[in-house]
Design a protein around this motif. Structure first.
Motif, PDB file in Angstrom:
ATOM      1  N   GLY A  25       1.131  -1.437   0.238  1.00 54.01           N
ATOM      2  CA  GLY A  25       0.120   0.004  -0.079  1.00 54.01           C
ATOM      3  C   GLY A  25       0.979   1.162  -0.378  1.00 54.01           C
ATOM      4  N   ILE A  30       0.105   7.608   3.632  1.00 54.80           N
ATOM      5  CA  ILE A  30       1.126   7.103   4.904  1.00 54.80           C
ATOM      6  C   ILE A  30       2.255   6.103   4.248  1.00 54.80           C
ATOM      7  CG2 ILE A  30       1.167   5.776   6.638  1.00 54.80           C
ATOM      8  CD1 ILE A  30      -1.840   6.892   7.383  1.00 54.80           C
ATOM      9  N   ALA A  49       2.123  -2.528  -5.000  1.00 52.90           N
ATOM     10  CA  ALA A  49       0.605  -1.316  -4.577  1.00 52.90           C
ATOM     11  C   ALA A  49      -0.059  -1.654  -6.598  1.00 52.90           C
ATOM     12  CB  ALA A  49       0.275   0.218  -4.785  1.00 52.90           C
ATOM     13  N   ASP A  73      -2.560  -6.108  -6.654  1.00 51.71           N
ATOM     14  CA  ASP A  73      -2.987  -5.980  -5.601  1.00 51.71           C
ATOM     15  C   ASP A  73      -3.781  -7.447  -4.809  1.00 51.71           C
ATOM     16  OD1 ASP A  73      -6.548  -5.875  -5.407  1.00 51.71           O
ATOM     17  OD2 ASP A  73      -6.964  -5.934  -7.343  1.00 51.71           O
ATOM     18  N   LEU A  75      -5.917  -8.511  -2.755  1.00 52.88           N
ATOM     19  CA  LEU A  75      -7.285  -9.012  -3.304  1.00 52.88           C
ATOM     20  C   LEU A  75      -6.940 -10.149  -3.858  1.00 52.88           C
ATOM     21  CD1 LEU A  75     -10.071  -6.984  -5.393  1.00 52.88           C
ATOM     22  CD2 LEU A  75      -9.949  -7.020  -2.594  1.00 52.88           C
ATOM     23  N   ALA A 101      -1.498  -1.171   3.404  1.00 49.38           N
ATOM     24  CA  ALA A 101      -2.925  -1.038   2.217  1.00 49.38           C
ATOM     25  C   ALA A 101      -4.305  -0.858   2.941  1.00 49.38           C
ATOM     26  CB  ALA A 101      -3.179  -2.427   1.185  1.00 49.38           C
ATOM     27  N   GLY A 102      -5.546   0.388   2.454  1.00 52.96           N
ATOM     28  CA  GLY A 102      -6.879   0.219   2.474  1.00 52.96           C
ATOM     29  C   GLY A 102      -7.166   0.900   2.412  1.00 52.96           C
ATOM     30  N   VAL A 103      -9.505   0.541   2.788  1.00 55.23           N
ATOM     31  CA  VAL A 103      -9.738   1.837   1.171  1.00 55.23           C
ATOM     32  C   VAL A 103     -11.034   1.928   2.053  1.00 55.23           C
ATOM     33  CG1 VAL A 103      -9.281   0.710  -0.716  1.00 55.23           C
ATOM     34  CG2 VAL A 103     -10.854  -0.927   0.784  1.00 55.23           C
ATOM     35  N   VAL A 150      -0.762  -0.801  10.092  1.00 58.25           N
ATOM     36  CA  VAL A 150      -1.603  -0.557  10.008  1.00 58.25           C
ATOM     37  C   VAL A 150      -2.955   0.202  10.301  1.00 58.25           C
ATOM     38  CG1 VAL A 150      -2.805   2.455   8.679  1.00 58.25           C
ATOM     39  CG2 VAL A 150      -0.045   1.042   9.222  1.00 58.25           C
ATOM     40  N   SER A 151      -3.970  -0.351  11.782  1.00 57.39           N
ATOM     41  CA  SER A 151      -5.271  -0.001  11.695  1.00 57.39           C
ATOM     42  C   SER A 151      -5.475   0.800  11.659  1.00 57.39           C
ATOM     43  CB  SER A 151      -6.287  -1.067  12.938  1.00 57.39           C
ATOM     44  OG  SER A 151      -6.865  -1.303  12.517  1.00 57.39           O
ATOM     45  N   LYS A 169     -11.212  -2.721  10.595  1.00 63.04           N
ATOM     46  CA  LYS A 169     -10.148  -2.311  11.437  1.00 63.04           C
ATOM     47  C   LYS A 169     -10.434  -2.821  12.468  1.00 63.04           C
ATOM     48  CE  LYS A 169      -7.732   0.478   8.679  1.00 63.04           C
ATOM     49  NZ  LYS A 169      -6.884   0.389   8.217  1.00 63.04           N
ATOM     50  N   PRO A 195      -3.530   5.071  13.577  1.00 67.18           N
ATOM     51  CA  PRO A 195      -3.549   6.424  13.119  1.00 67.18           C
ATOM     52  C   PRO A 195      -5.086   7.500  13.132  1.00 67.18           C
ATOM     53  CG  PRO A 195      -3.010   5.158  11.423  1.00 67.18           C
ATOM     54  CD  PRO A 195      -3.268   4.060  12.506  1.00 67.18           C
ATOM     55  N   THR A 203      -8.981  10.603   3.223  1.00 68.98           N
ATOM     56  CA  THR A 203     -10.101  11.448   3.677  1.00 68.98           C
ATOM     57  C   THR A 203     -10.093  12.895   2.584  1.00 68.98           C
ATOM     58  OG1 THR A 203      -7.879  12.107   4.614  1.00 68.98           O
ATOM     59  CG2 THR A 203      -9.459  10.790   6.113  1.00 68.98           C
TER      60      THR A 203
HETATM   61  N1  LIG Z   1      -5.677   8.924   6.368  1.00 72.80           N
HETATM   62  C1  LIG Z   1      -6.618   8.622   7.815  1.00 72.80           C
HETATM   63  O1  LIG Z   1      -6.851   9.527   8.694  1.00 72.80           O
HETATM   64  C2  LIG Z   1      -6.496   7.432   8.534  1.00 72.80           C
HETATM   65  C3  LIG Z   1      -6.247   7.311   9.265  1.00 72.80           C
HETATM   66  C4  LIG Z   1      -6.543   6.058   9.915  1.00 72.80           C
HETATM   67  C5  LIG Z   1      -6.720   4.978   9.640  1.00 72.80           C
HETATM   68  N2  LIG Z   1      -5.656   4.653   8.236  1.00 72.80           N
HETATM   69  C6  LIG Z   1      -5.301   3.665   7.566  1.00 72.80           C
HETATM   70  O2  LIG Z   1      -4.390   4.451   6.713  1.00 72.80           O
HETATM   71  C7  LIG Z   1      -3.865   3.649   6.022  1.00 72.80           C
HETATM   72  C8  LIG Z   1      -3.254   4.030   4.749  1.00 72.80           C
HETATM   73  O3  LIG Z   1      -4.661   4.977   4.036  1.00 72.80           O
HETATM   74  P1  LIG Z   1      -3.792   6.280   3.558  1.00 72.80           P
HETATM   75  O4  LIG Z   1      -4.976   7.692   4.283  1.00 72.80           O
HETATM   76  O5  LIG Z   1      -2.645   6.435   3.193  1.00 72.80           O
HETATM   77  O6  LIG Z   1      -5.275   6.279   2.238  1.00 72.80           O
HETATM   78  P2  LIG Z   1      -4.241   6.263   0.266  1.00 72.80           P
HETATM   79  O7  LIG Z   1      -3.413   7.660   0.301  1.00 72.80           O
HETATM   80  O8  LIG Z   1      -5.653   6.354   0.568  1.00 72.80           O
HETATM   81  O9  LIG Z   1      -3.647   5.391   0.897  1.00 72.80           O
HETATM   82  C9  LIG Z   1      -4.089   3.420   0.734  1.00 72.80           C
HETATM   83  C10 LIG Z   1      -2.960   2.852  -0.172  1.00 72.80           C
HETATM   84  O10 LIG Z   1      -3.784   2.016   0.030  1.00 72.80           O
HETATM   85  C11 LIG Z   1      -3.184   1.251  -1.329  1.00 72.80           C
HETATM   86  N3  LIG Z   1      -4.288  -0.130  -1.792  1.00 72.80           N
HETATM   87  C12 LIG Z   1      -5.710   0.467  -1.853  1.00 72.80           C
HETATM   88  N4  LIG Z   1      -6.622  -0.927  -2.545  1.00 72.80           N
HETATM   89  C13 LIG Z   1      -6.023  -1.907  -2.599  1.00 72.80           C
HETATM   90  C14 LIG Z   1      -5.374  -3.272  -3.271  1.00 72.80           C
HETATM   91  N5  LIG Z   1      -7.029  -3.665  -3.726  1.00 72.80           N
HETATM   92  N6  LIG Z   1      -3.995  -4.051  -3.459  1.00 72.80           N
HETATM   93  C15 LIG Z   1      -3.446  -3.319  -3.127  1.00 72.80           C
HETATM   94  N7  LIG Z   1      -2.860  -1.769  -2.147  1.00 72.80           N
HETATM   95  C16 LIG Z   1      -4.384  -1.272  -2.291  1.00 72.80           C
HETATM   96  C17 LIG Z   1      -3.418   2.252  -2.154  1.00 72.80           C
HETATM   97  O11 LIG Z   1      -2.732   1.640  -3.302  1.00 72.80           O
HETATM   98  P3  LIG Z   1      -3.444   1.680  -4.518  1.00 72.80           P
HETATM   99  O12 LIG Z   1      -4.589   2.665  -4.980  1.00 72.80           O
HETATM  100  O13 LIG Z   1      -2.556   2.321  -5.933  1.00 72.80           O
HETATM  101  O14 LIG Z   1      -3.653  -0.395  -5.000  1.00 72.80           O
HETATM  102  C18 LIG Z   1      -2.704   3.261  -1.533  1.00 72.80           C
HETATM  103  O15 LIG Z   1      -1.223   2.894  -2.023  1.00 72.80           O
HETATM  104  C19 LIG Z   1      -5.265   3.060   5.267  1.00 72.80           C
HETATM  105  O16 LIG Z   1      -4.992   1.191   6.058  1.00 72.80           O
HETATM  106  C20 LIG Z   1      -5.701   3.445   5.990  1.00 72.80           C
HETATM  107  O17 LIG Z   1      -7.260   2.258   6.540  1.00 72.80           O
HETATM  108  C21 LIG Z   1      -5.815   5.919   8.192  1.00 72.80           C
END
Ligand SMILES: NC(=O)c1ccc[n+]([C@@H]2O[C@H](COP(=O)([O-])OP(=O)(O)OC[C@H]3O[C@@H](n4cnc5c(N)ncnc54)[C@H](OP(=O)(O)O)[C@@H]3O)[C@@H](O)[C@H]2O)c1
Length: 260
Positions: A25, A30, A49, A73, A75, A101-103, A150-151, A169, A195, A203
């Motif tokens: 991811g 992050i 990713a 991926d 998945l 990785a997260g969505v 990362v949860s 999560k 986080p 976000t």
């Molecule tokens: N932002 C926040 O406020 C926050 C708070 C708490 C926790 N988190 C957690 O932090 C982590 C990172 O999130 P972020 O905020 O940095 O968001 P982000 O910029 O959207 O990053 C998400 C990452 O996950 C990857 N990903 C998503 N689906 C994937 C798949 N099917 N296969 C492989 N990679 C995949 C994306 O890569 P591709 O799309 O290129 O595959 C991207 O690199 C997540 O687990 C999120 O739940 C975020």
């Protein structure tokens, strides 16, 4: 054995070598900030990713030979064993796994979409389990290594906003705790990162972020956490620990009436 606060690893056969880190991811937010920071320290990083163009940019901007990219991926869990073997060969070993990785698709208050829900569970939980389990097997055989997941603070309580995200999560946090308990005494460390709100693509549609931090701040704290020996579960920023202690203590019959 890892030096707390250092990007160098000891290896009895090779002397000190840069930390070798696999980031799942890594293409934005992050994960990308982690890759940039680790590469700037001279670590060997495998960045995974789906968006290859983003990964290629990261590698191009990093010091030469520090970042290797792999399209993956999460998945496709069946790909994990062979891909891990390839990465371990390319990096000459592995010290740390970071599953980032997260969505979190936006879900309306009256929206119930099983497909969206399944994707959140598959990426946020099942993908993490597939990578952590495979790496746990490797690290167990070497009696060393660090697994970082990362949860989110979202896993601490079932809020009304997005049930599947909260559930995924909560599941990942519990999985990581269980893994940590299993691997205790076998030389393998498991670190849970929780986080609060981070300014990333995830976000960008949320109007008001509470105590937002940058992905660079989150990445810096994460790295310091897994290189230190104090925290096995780390809220970022730390004040979320206190907030979540209060929120967890609210009885369910009151919590359901609160707009949080
Ligand atoms: N932002 C926040 O406020 C926050 C708070 C708490 C926790 N988190 C957690 O932090 C982590 C990172 O999130 P972020 O905020 O940095 O968001 P982000 O910029 O959207 O990053 C998400 C990452 O996950 C990857 N990903 C998503 N689906 C994937 C798949 N099917 N296969 C492989 N990679 C995949 C994306 O890569 P591709 O799309 O290129 O595959 C991207 O690199 C997540 O687990 C999120 O739940 C975020």
């Amino acid at each position: 054995m890892q030096h707390p606060g250092s990007s160098l690893q000891n290896s009895s056969s090779t002397g000190s070598v840069p930390e070798r880190v696999l980031v799942v991811g890594a293409s934005s937010g992050i994960g990308a900030a982690l890759v940039r920071q680790l590469a700037s320290e001279g670590c060997q990083v495998a960045a995974l990713a789906r968006r290859e163009d983003r990964l290629a940019e990261l590698a191009a901007d990093a010091p030469a030979q520090t970042v290797k990219v792999y399209r993956h991926d999460v998945l496709d869990a069946g790909e994990v064993p062979a891909l891990l073997e390839r990465i371990v060969g390319d990096l000459g070993g592995l010290d740390t796994l970071c599953y980032v990785a997260g969505v979190m698709p936006m879900v309306g208050p009256q929206e119930y979409d099983p497909d969206l829900d399944r994707t959140m569970v598959e990426v946020n939980l099942l993908g993490g389990m597939a990578w952590c389990a495979e790496v746990a097997r490797l690290f167990l055989s070497e009696r060393r290594g660090t697994i970082v997941g990362v949860s989110s603070v979202a896993g601490e309580r079932g809020r009304r906003m997005n049930p599947a995200y909260h559930a995924s999560k909560a599941g990942f946090s519990t999985y990581l705790e269980s893994l940590r308990n299993r691997l205790e005494g076998h030389g393998v460390r498991v670190v849970t990162i929780l986080p609060g709100m981070v300014k990333t693509e995830m976000t960008r549609e949320i109007d008001k972020l509470v105590w937002p931090i940058t992905p660079e701040q989150a990445a810096r704290t994460m790295i310091a956490t897994w290189r230190g020996s104090f925290w096995s579960t780390r809220f970022i920023p730390l004040r979320w620990c206190l907030v979540m202690a209060v929120i967890r203590a609210i009885p369910s019959r009151i919590f359901r009436h609160l707009n949080i």
